[in-house]
Design a protein around this motif. Structure first.
Motif, mmCIF file in Angstrom:
data_model
loop_
_atom_site.group_PDB
_atom_site.id
_atom_site.type_symbol
_atom_site.label_atom_id
_atom_site.label_comp_id
_atom_site.label_asym_id
_atom_site.label_seq_id
_atom_site.Cartn_x
_atom_site.Cartn_y
_atom_site.Cartn_z
ATOM 1 N N MET A 109 30.468 -30.278 7.979
ATOM 2 C CA MET A 109 29.328 -30.492 7.094
ATOM 3 C C MET A 109 28.313 -29.373 7.294
ATOM 4 N N SER A 110 27.748 -28.888 6.216
ATOM 5 C CA SER A 110 26.791 -27.796 6.327
ATOM 6 C C SER A 110 25.472 -28.298 6.908
ATOM 7 N N TYR A 111 24.814 -27.449 7.656
ATOM 8 C CA TYR A 111 23.532 -27.799 8.252
ATOM 9 C C TYR A 111 22.585 -26.620 8.097
ATOM 10 N N ASP A 112 21.311 -26.914 8.266
ATOM 11 C CA ASP A 112 20.289 -25.871 8.205
ATOM 12 C C ASP A 112 19.234 -26.211 9.259
ATOM 13 N N ILE A 113 19.551 -25.890 10.506
ATOM 14 C CA ILE A 113 18.675 -26.224 11.626
ATOM 15 C C ILE A 113 17.727 -25.055 11.877
ATOM 16 N N LYS A 114 16.457 -25.324 11.759
ATOM 17 C CA LYS A 114 15.433 -24.295 11.936
ATOM 18 C C LYS A 114 14.633 -24.572 13.206
ATOM 19 N N ARG A 115 13.976 -23.537 13.704
ATOM 20 C CA ARG A 115 13.219 -23.662 14.955
ATOM 21 C C ARG A 115 11.719 -23.637 14.703
ATOM 22 N N SER A 116 11.028 -24.518 15.408
ATOM 23 C CA SER A 116 9.583 -24.658 15.286
ATOM 24 C C SER A 116 8.994 -24.769 16.695
ATOM 25 N N VAL A 117 7.683 -24.627 16.781
ATOM 26 C CA VAL A 117 6.979 -24.829 18.051
ATOM 27 C C VAL A 117 5.813 -25.769 17.814
ATOM 28 N N SER A 118 5.721 -26.815 18.624
ATOM 29 C CA SER A 118 4.531 -27.648 18.623
ATOM 30 C C SER A 118 3.448 -26.925 19.414
ATOM 31 N N LEU A 119 2.279 -26.741 18.812
ATOM 32 C CA LEU A 119 1.204 -26.025 19.494
ATOM 33 C C LEU A 119 0.679 -26.803 20.701
ATOM 34 N N TYR A 120 1.062 -28.061 20.820
ATOM 35 C CA TYR A 120 0.784 -28.836 22.034
ATOM 36 C C TYR A 120 1.344 -28.119 23.254
ATOM 37 N N SER A 121 2.424 -27.378 23.059
ATOM 38 C CA SER A 121 3.077 -26.656 24.147
ATOM 39 C C SER A 121 2.136 -25.676 24.830
ATOM 40 N N TYR A 122 1.193 -25.139 24.075
ATOM 41 C CA TYR A 122 0.294 -24.102 24.605
ATOM 42 C C TYR A 122 -1.051 -24.676 25.082
ATOM 43 N N GLN A 123 -1.076 -25.957 25.401
ATOM 44 C CA GLN A 123 -2.352 -26.595 25.699
ATOM 45 C C GLN A 123 -3.077 -25.969 26.888
ATOM 46 N N ASP A 124 -2.366 -25.530 27.909
ATOM 47 C CA ASP A 124 -3.030 -24.939 29.073
ATOM 48 C C ASP A 124 -3.734 -23.644 28.692
ATOM 49 N N GLU A 125 -3.028 -22.761 27.993
ATOM 50 C CA GLU A 125 -3.627 -21.494 27.571
ATOM 51 C C GLU A 125 -4.763 -21.716 26.570
ATOM 52 N N PHE A 126 -4.616 -22.772 25.735
ATOM 53 C CA PHE A 126 -5.659 -23.059 24.755
ATOM 54 C C PHE A 126 -6.943 -23.521 25.444
ATOM 55 N N TYR A 127 -6.808 -24.454 26.383
ATOM 56 C CA TYR A 127 -8.000 -24.986 27.035
ATOM 57 C C TYR A 127 -8.589 -24.013 28.052
ATOM 58 N N ASN A 128 -7.773 -23.109 28.556
ATOM 59 C CA ASN A 128 -8.291 -22.056 29.441
ATOM 60 C C ASN A 128 -8.839 -20.871 28.659
ATOM 61 N N LEU B 264 -5.816 -18.478 24.705
ATOM 62 C CA LEU B 264 -5.362 -18.463 23.317
ATOM 63 C C LEU B 264 -6.299 -19.298 22.470
ATOM 64 N N ASP B 265 -6.591 -18.816 21.274
ATOM 65 C CA ASP B 265 -7.247 -19.660 20.283
ATOM 66 C C ASP B 265 -6.168 -20.117 19.300
ATOM 67 N N LEU B 266 -6.553 -20.771 18.220
ATOM 68 C CA LEU B 266 -5.562 -21.291 17.280
ATOM 69 C C LEU B 266 -4.706 -20.166 16.711
#
Length: 352
Positions: A1-20, A23-25
């Protein structure tokens, strides 16, 4: 069966760099693009100051879509939090909760998101009361399936009944890959060792977890009282016996803490994904520690991705890095590198 799996990132992942303030948005979007991901998952309440007012501002939206174009990204999922206890003296009424859910659906639509993730604590009548508006706005509501919850269970059956009864095409699931952990993450084990746990006690817990994986977890049941359902789930999966074994071996608070934490992970058969693929709108590709060889410490990436291929999944796998919570009290967290490694692990599994 054909598929179309794409990759994404939840910005939750960068919470340490964001709060420190490393990184900004926009910086989070830039780092996401560097991994080769094409999708972005947003926690607007976390990363948009004075939420929700800026989203109502056309100038902010122009900036948002300008960033997406600049970095070659598309919105994949909007993470919403139904804050139904914002008052000290009462829970929001059903009408108030539906209004809040519809607000979030509208905000997700304004930022271009086709899917809204809601938490497992969202009452079913609130979801059902929001379906007409979700269809009007073209935003699908996805209920997060987070450990200890699982698909192909009496818990999921309650929601499937609602889907069947209403005939909706705008409610489904967002599985979290924490339900596909073959073992407890190494960063969890190492944290408790640093805090005084005994190796022999941790082995008892690891062996009990391996036994649950081998035998199959007793799945959580549907219950409006989530605390009751969770405790029954733990007891059915041998919590008391494991705790007694740890105590008998001389375990202290750190050892018992590790034992309790083992129930925040679970193992489900990836066949569950195939069986429910028509109702899966997005995926949290949870990760805890991806090594230099691109092997994740706990989540079964190859088996899960293979199941999605077999099912013909067309959608995003969104990296959600949570390993930092086991490190930040003792070390600096490098979420950027962890997300990069995990994205490469996903790419190899998808393209392999």
């Amino acid at each position: 069966m054909s598929y179309d799996i794409k990759r994404s990132v939840s910005l939750y992942s960068y919470q340490d760099e964001f709060y420190n303030k490393q990184l900004d948005l926009e910086g989070c979007l830039r780092e996401t693009a560097k991994t080769g991901a094409t999708g972005v998952e947003l926690l607007a309440e976390q990363m948009i100051r004075k939420f929700p007012l800026p989203i109502e501002d056309e100038a902010f939206r122009e900036t948002w879509f300008g960033w997406l174009k600049k970095y070659g990204l598309q919105p994949s999922c909007y993470d919403a939090f139904l804050e139904n206890r914002i008052y000290d003296n009462r829970t929001l009424t059903l009408k108030e909760q539906v209004k809040m859910m519809c607000r979030d659906i509208r905000l997700a639509s304004m930022l271009g998101f086709p899917v809204l993730r809601t938490l497992v604590s969202t009452p079913m009548d609130v979801i059902e009361g929001s379906l007409e508006y979700a269809e009007k706005m073209g935003v699908k509501i996805g209920l997060e399936v987070h450990a200890p919850f699982s698909l192909n269970s009496s818990w999921a059956d309650g929601y499937m009944e609602m889907i069947t009864r209403t005939g909706t095409k705008f409610f489904g699931f967002v599985p979290d890959m924490g339900i596909f952990c073959k073992n407890i993450p190494d960063v969890t084990r190492e944290k408790f060792l640093r805090h005084g746990a005994k190796p022999e006690c941790l082995k008892i817990v690891d062996d009990c977890y391996a036994e649950r994986v081998a035998k199959g977890f007793v799945k959580i049941k549907y219950d409006l009282n989530l605390g009751k359902a969770n405790m029954e789930y733990r007891l059915a999966n041998g919590m008391n016996e494991m705790m007694e074994a740890v105590k008998k071996a001389g375990g202290g608070p750190a050892d018992l803490g590790y034992a309790g934490s083992s129930f925040t992970y679970s193992w489900s058969d990836p066949q569950d994904l195939i069986d429910n693929i028509d109702y899966i709108y997005h995926v949290h590709a949870k990760c805890y520690n991806t090594h230099e060889d691109y092997v994740e410490t706990a989540t079964a990436i190859p088996e899960v991705v293979e199941a999605f291929k077999k099912a013909g999944y067309k959608g995003f796998l969104s990296t959600e890095y949570e390993g930092g919570e086991h490190l930040r009290a003792d070390f600096d967290v490098d979420s950027i590198e962890q997300v990069r490694r995990h994205q490469e692990a996903l790419r190899r599994a998808i393209e392999g």
